[in-house]
Motif scaffolding. Structure first.
Motif, short mmCIF file in Angstrom:
data_model
loop_
_atom_site.label_atom_id
_atom_site.label_comp_id
_atom_site.label_asym_id
_atom_site.label_seq_id
_atom_site.Cartn_x
_atom_site.Cartn_y
_atom_site.Cartn_z
N LYS A 5 0.83 -1.21 0.00
CA LYS A 5 0.00 0.00 0.00
C LYS A 5 0.86 1.26 0.00
O LYS A 5 0.45 2.29 -0.51
N LYS A 61 -6.05 0.85 2.81
CA LYS A 61 -5.91 1.18 4.23
C LYS A 61 -7.23 0.96 4.97
O LYS A 61 -7.24 0.41 6.08
N LYS A 62 -8.33 1.34 4.34
CA LYS A 62 -9.65 1.14 4.95
C LYS A 62 -9.97 -0.34 5.09
O LYS A 62 -10.50 -0.78 6.11
N GLU A 64 -7.86 -2.76 5.41
CA GLU A 64 -7.02 -3.33 6.47
C GLU A 64 -7.57 -3.02 7.85
O GLU A 64 -7.53 -3.86 8.74
N THR A 65 -8.11 -1.80 8.03
CA THR A 65 -8.64 -1.45 9.35
C THR A 65 -9.93 -2.21 9.62
O THR A 65 -10.21 -2.55 10.78
N ILE A 66 -10.70 -2.50 8.59
CA ILE A 66 -11.94 -3.27 8.77
C ILE A 66 -11.61 -4.70 9.16
O ILE A 66 -12.27 -5.29 10.03
N THR A 67 -10.63 -5.30 8.53
CA THR A 67 -10.28 -6.69 8.83
C THR A 67 -9.62 -6.83 10.19
O THR A 67 -9.68 -7.89 10.80
N LYS A 68 -8.98 -5.77 10.70
CA LYS A 68 -8.35 -5.82 12.02
C LYS A 68 -9.39 -5.78 13.12
O LYS A 68 -9.16 -6.27 14.22
N GLU A 69 -10.53 -5.17 12.87
CA GLU A 69 -11.58 -5.04 13.91
C GLU A 69 -12.37 -6.27 14.10
O GLU A 69 -12.36 -7.27 13.64
#
Length: 69
Positions: A5, A61-62, A64-69
């Motif tokens: 990314k 980036k969005k 990745e943050t969704i999958t981390k939550e």
């Protein structure tokens, strides 16, 4: 092959700098893919590619943050 990314971010910055640099070009035309085009077409092309790379970076980036939550 998957691109990092951060490469999208670097490419977006490079094309944005290229766009800003073209604002100081005094010529009325510029060479783009073997053709002479109006300088504003060239500037819009550079700006569109910068926006495309930035959008790709933000989408990744969005995601990745969704999958981390």
């Amino acid at each position: 092959m998957k691109m990092s990314k951060n490469i999208y971010l670097v490419l977006a910055i490079l094309f944005l700098v290229s766009f800003i640099n073209s604002l100081f070009d005094t010529g009325e035309t510029h060479k783009l893919f073997f053709w002479e085009v109006n300088i504003w077409v060239y500037r819009l092309f550079r700006l569109a590619i910068a926006v495309l790379f930035m959008k790709s970076y933000l989408d990744i980036k969005k995601a990745e943050t969704i999958t981390k939550e």
